[in-house]
Motif scaffolding. Structure first.
Motif, PDB file in Angstrom:
ATOM      1  N   VAL A 265      72.630 -37.495  55.718  1.00 53.59           N
ATOM      2  CA  VAL A 265      71.856 -38.345  56.526  1.00 53.59           C
ATOM      3  C   VAL A 265      73.010 -39.699  56.382  1.00 53.59           C
ATOM      4  O   VAL A 265      72.890 -39.721  55.435  1.00 53.59           O
ATOM      5  N   GLU A 266      73.243 -40.735  56.555  1.00 56.41           N
ATOM      6  CA  GLU A 266      73.948 -41.514  56.167  1.00 56.41           C
ATOM      7  C   GLU A 266      73.737 -42.834  56.534  1.00 56.41           C
ATOM      8  O   GLU A 266      74.329 -44.016  55.924  1.00 56.41           O
ATOM      9  N   ARG A 267      72.166 -43.198  57.565  1.00 52.51           N
ATOM     10  CA  ARG A 267      72.652 -44.711  57.088  1.00 52.51           C
ATOM     11  C   ARG A 267      71.492 -45.319  56.700  1.00 52.51           C
ATOM     12  O   ARG A 267      70.168 -44.602  56.453  1.00 52.51           O
ATOM     13  N   GLY A 268      71.665 -45.969  55.493  1.00 50.21           N
ATOM     14  CA  GLY A 268      70.687 -46.343  54.472  1.00 50.21           C
ATOM     15  C   GLY A 268      71.251 -47.289  52.993  1.00 50.21           C
ATOM     16  O   GLY A 268      72.468 -47.201  53.081  1.00 50.21           O
ATOM     17  N   VAL A 269      70.101 -47.240  52.830  1.00 45.64           N
ATOM     18  CA  VAL A 269      70.288 -48.010  51.246  1.00 45.64           C
ATOM     19  C   VAL A 269      70.521 -46.969  49.494  1.00 45.64           C
ATOM     20  O   VAL A 269      69.234 -45.993  49.577  1.00 45.64           O
ATOM     21  N   GLU A 270      71.360 -46.762  49.459  1.00 47.35           N
ATOM     22  CA  GLU A 270      70.989 -44.790  48.443  1.00 47.35           C
ATOM     23  C   GLU A 270      70.857 -45.892  46.935  1.00 47.35           C
ATOM     24  O   GLU A 270      70.916 -47.310  46.207  1.00 47.35           O
ATOM     25  N   MET A 271      69.630 -45.400  46.842  1.00 56.09           N
ATOM     26  CA  MET A 271      68.569 -45.898  44.942  1.00 56.09           C
ATOM     27  C   MET A 271      68.893 -44.411  44.357  1.00 56.09           C
ATOM     28  O   MET A 271      69.423 -43.170  44.438  1.00 56.09           O
ATOM     29  N   VAL A 272      68.583 -44.739  43.438  1.00 60.61           N
ATOM     30  CA  VAL A 272      68.698 -43.784  42.262  1.00 60.61           C
ATOM     31  C   VAL A 272      66.798 -44.158  41.889  1.00 60.61           C
ATOM     32  O   VAL A 272      66.375 -44.900  41.602  1.00 60.61           O
ATOM     33  N   VAL A 273      65.912 -42.517  41.341  1.00 56.21           N
ATOM     34  CA  VAL A 273      64.512 -42.958  41.184  1.00 56.21           C
ATOM     35  C   VAL A 273      64.983 -41.576  39.929  1.00 56.21           C
ATOM     36  O   VAL A 273      65.110 -40.221  40.581  1.00 56.21           O
ATOM     37  N   GLY A 274      63.833 -41.490  38.883  1.00 50.98           N
ATOM     38  CA  GLY A 274      64.012 -40.700  37.443  1.00 50.98           C
ATOM     39  C   GLY A 274      63.077 -40.949  36.976  1.00 50.98           C
ATOM     40  O   GLY A 274      62.202 -42.107  37.022  1.00 50.98           O
TER      41      GLY A 274
END
Length: 744
Positions: A625-634
């Motif tokens: 999966v390439e197209r998007g905004v990388e986020m972190v949820v934890g």
């Protein structure tokens, strides 16, 4: 700071409060036993959803008081304390009984040898003894309601003192009485002025001296109603007093100096009660730095909590955090006394263009709204102000108009604008008679308007008649000494009313039963272990969080078959329970497009794992999966608040920029969206440089599902890290590309 009220005082508080433009609150605390529903109101993790406000009426207004260790001997520390307590008891109308084993009288009052000899059941016992533990057991037998322990040498001194405090706390819980202290002081028994009118400030401090600036506000006409010096909080704590003060109709604001929170959950419940009642809580909370946190712990012997979590929790429940005691006093004074704003717009009005511009810059930078006045309003102002002066906002009158009839006309015209909720007039220095006339016009206008008028009196002297008498003599004008304190207080004032106008308690909607996902998730947990990526993703699937198409394989041939099913191009990753940072070890291969690349990648990944002595449960063949905004949820476990949820920019940016927002469950969709708005990089979600907007709705849904997981699994889930969570273009969802989960 707001000044005093002059004139006849009425004994009807409702009339007094309504005269200040506020709706009076009704005290709802009760001595009745809680209902069955109250006692079982728990969330899915078994934590309380509300807490009853303790009935402290008999603490602050007892009918009878016992002073254990009373003395009237010259040179004894207890003598001065006893004298002050006798004077306090007379003021509140309480009968005072000295207790001392060797004295017949103390200051002319009959003295009793022991608690058992008291002539009546007392409401409050003040313990002037080095070791309060034996006395607590005697008080329990005498059915005393409240006690105060001044003695030090407890948790503030280290492990041995902490053990002694634990024994004291356990004895108090067995006794049924409520204890203030130990390591507290006489602040609760201070003399409060009774000639001041209007809503009051209730003060809570863990270090008594730090409350002095707020206490002395009485000399400037600001009413105080209570002071709770909580000390080490072996029993009664800051949260108890917030809950109680939030129910008192005379309390307009609660001011706190907090060194450490004893119970994070109880603090949130208390803050929630205050928010529901519309009572502002303003707090100085020390411990922002490592040094501050260490000093606070040594002073009160309690947890300070991770400061980012404390800050987020306060913001989440509407507690206004300020940095200094000067900000505490000015902000609490304004919030206690000012009417509800009619608009958010702030107009800066001055006799100097430079002053107005300077203040407007600072106010705008702080987030205050400085709206441009309409052309019609500007034309109106130019009837009295020369055309060459700017009146769009800030309004510069040039000086001369304030010296005659025009000054009041200008002020009234500004206040008549419906976009204006606050008028701020910085007077950087006295310039009589001009500044005297300006101050009087502002005071007179304040008596005729429902809008807030603030003045900054910048003179370092502070003895001027316009300041001491005119401004401080007004209960309607908020007077400050610095630009910064004025901006902080006005921002808090507007923010508090925005917050409470739409506030809904998150505890009302908190889940009380576990979801079907919980049983599936529990079966995946491995106590004391870190889950492999494959197992962590199964945990996410259990809670409906989308992960890529993938298969776990244990041979090169199986990897080729899996790639065909998943669909090229693919990502291959080693999966094992001890792998946290696979990329650094070379255990991730991306963009594979052929069977030969798959076989080579499988061999290389297993060779590296063997060389690094890393056990694997297999190789993951994943959809790319390439197209998007990388986020972190934890999820992390805070030692004070329990599970907390974090969201931020993902990938390596989370480690480089530390751009994250935190919330403490429970919270709703509004708070999940507010988290995203706090991120410095939130513009990436809106689409930059031609990129499409991201699916924020899907991201919010993931945050809420992670929160549900955190609440249901509780401390079984020590840590969860979804990084990266790829947020796809709007309408396409979000995919958890990698996950780390650690079980407790």
């Amino acid at each position: 700071m707001l000044g005093s009220t002059h004139g006849t005082l009425t004994t009807d508080f409702r009339a007094r409060v309504e005269a200040c433009g506020e709706t009076p609150r009704t005290a709802v605390h009760s001595t009745a036993a809680p209902s069955a529903e109250d006692t079982v109101a728990l969330d899915v993790s078994g934590r309380p959803l509300h807490a009853d406000a303790p009935d402290l009426d008999r603490f602050f207004r007892p009918e009878s008081v016992a002073v254990i260790g009373a003395s009237d001997a010259d040179g004894r520390p207890n003598t001065g304390i006893t004298r002050q307590l006798i004077a306090w008891a007379e003021r509140v109308g309480a009968r005072l009984h000295p207790v001392h084993p060797t004295r017949a009288t103390v200051f002319g009052l009959p003295c009793h040898a022991s608690v058992a000899d008291l002539p009546e059941q007392v409401d409050l016992a003040v313990l002037l003894v080095a070791d309060p533990l034996p006395i607590v057991e005697q008080l329990a037998e005498a059915k005393v309601k409240f006690a105060v322990a001044f003695a030090s040498g407890f948790a503030e001194t280290g492990d041995e003192g902490a053990a002694a405090q634990a024994r004291l706390g356990a004895a108090v819980r067995r006794s049924g009485l409520r204890l203030l202290g130990p390591n507290t002081n006489l602040n609760a028994f201070e003399k409060f002025r009774e000639d001041l009118d209007g809503p009051a400030i209730a003060l809570i401090t863990q270090s008594g001296h730090q409350g002095r600036p707020v206490y002395t506000l009485q000399e400037l006409g600001i009413r105080l109603s209570h002071w709770a010096p909580t000390g080490n909080e072996a029993d009664l704590e800051t949260s108890d007093f917030i809950s109680y003060f939030a129910e008192q109709p005379e309390v307009g604001a609660i001011a706190c100096y907090v060194e450490g929170l004893k119970d994070g959950r109880q603090f949130l419940l208390a803050a929630d009660r205050a928010a529901r009642n519309g009572v502002p809580v303003v707090a100085v909370k020390v411990g922002r730095t490592e040094t501050g946190a260490r000093m606070a712990a040594s002073h009160t012997g309690k947890l300070t909590g991770a400061d980012t979590v404390v800050d987020a929790a306060m913001r989440q429940f509407g507690v206004i955090r300020v940095d200094g005691l000067d900000e505490l006093q000015d902000t609490a004074a304004l919030l206690a006394r000012a009417r509800k704003p009619l608009a958010d717009g702030v107009v800066v009005y001055s006799i100097s263009g430079g002053t107005g511009a300077h203040f407007s810059d600072l106010a705008t930078e702080a987030g205050l709204s400085i709206p441009t006045l309409s052309q019609a309003k500007q034309d109106e102002l130019h009837q009295w102000i020369p055309e060459y002066l700017g009146v769009s906002n800030p309004v510069d009158n040039g000086g001369h108009p304030v010296g005659d009839w025009r000054g009041r006309k200008i002020i009234d015209a500004i206040l008549a604008d419906p976009s204006v909720g606050v008028l701020i007039c910085p007077i950087t220095g006295p310039f009589p008679p001009m500044s005297d006339k300006l101050a009087q016009d502002l005071v007179d206008a304040a008596e005729q308007t429902d809008k807030l008028i603030c003045v900054i009196w910048g003179s370092p002297v502070g003895t001027e008649e316009a300041y001491r008498t005119t401004l401080l003599g007004s209960s309607r004008v908020a007077t400050f000494r610095t630009f910064g304190n004025c901006i902080t207080a006005v921002r808090a004032y507007l923010g508090h009313h925005r917050f409470t106008s739409s506030y809904r308690s998150p505890f009302e909607d908190a889940p009380r039963t576990t979801s079907p996902s919980f049983r599936k998730a529990q079966a995946l947990m491995r106590p004391g272990q870190q889950l492999s990526e494959h197992a962590a993703k199964q945990l996410l699937r259990a809670y409906g969080i989308r992960v890529p198409r993938e298969q776990l394989v244990t041979s090169a041939a199986a990897a080729v078959r899996a790639a065909g099913l998943v669909g090229y191009p693919v990502v291959m990753k080693a999966s094992g329970p001890q792998l946290a940072h696979k990329t650094e070890l070379g255990l991730v291969k991306i963009g594979l497009t052929s069977a030969s690349q798959i076989r080579d990648a499988y061999r290389e990944l297993t060779d590296i794992a063997r060389y690094e002595n890393v056990p694997l449960d297999g190789i993951l063949v994943c959809q790319m999966v390439e197209r998007g905004v990388e986020m972190v949820v934890g999820v992390t476990q805070d030692e004070l608040f329990g599970p907390t949820v974090t969201v931020g920019l993902g990938g390596v940016l989370v480690e480089v920029l530390h751009d994250v927002a935190v919330r403490v469950p429970p919270f709703g969709e509004d708070q999940a969206r507010a988290m995203l708005g706090e991120l410095r990089g939130h513009a990436l979600l809106e689409g930059v440089r031609g990129a499409p907007p991201a699916d924020v709705d899907a991201l919010v849904e993931v945050i809420l599902r992670v929160q549900r997981m955190a609440m249901e699994l509780g401390d079984e889930l020590s840590e969860l890290d979804i990084n990266p969570l790829m947020v796809l273009p709007r309408g396409q969802g979000a995919v958890a590309l990698d996950a780390l989960a650690i079980c407790r």
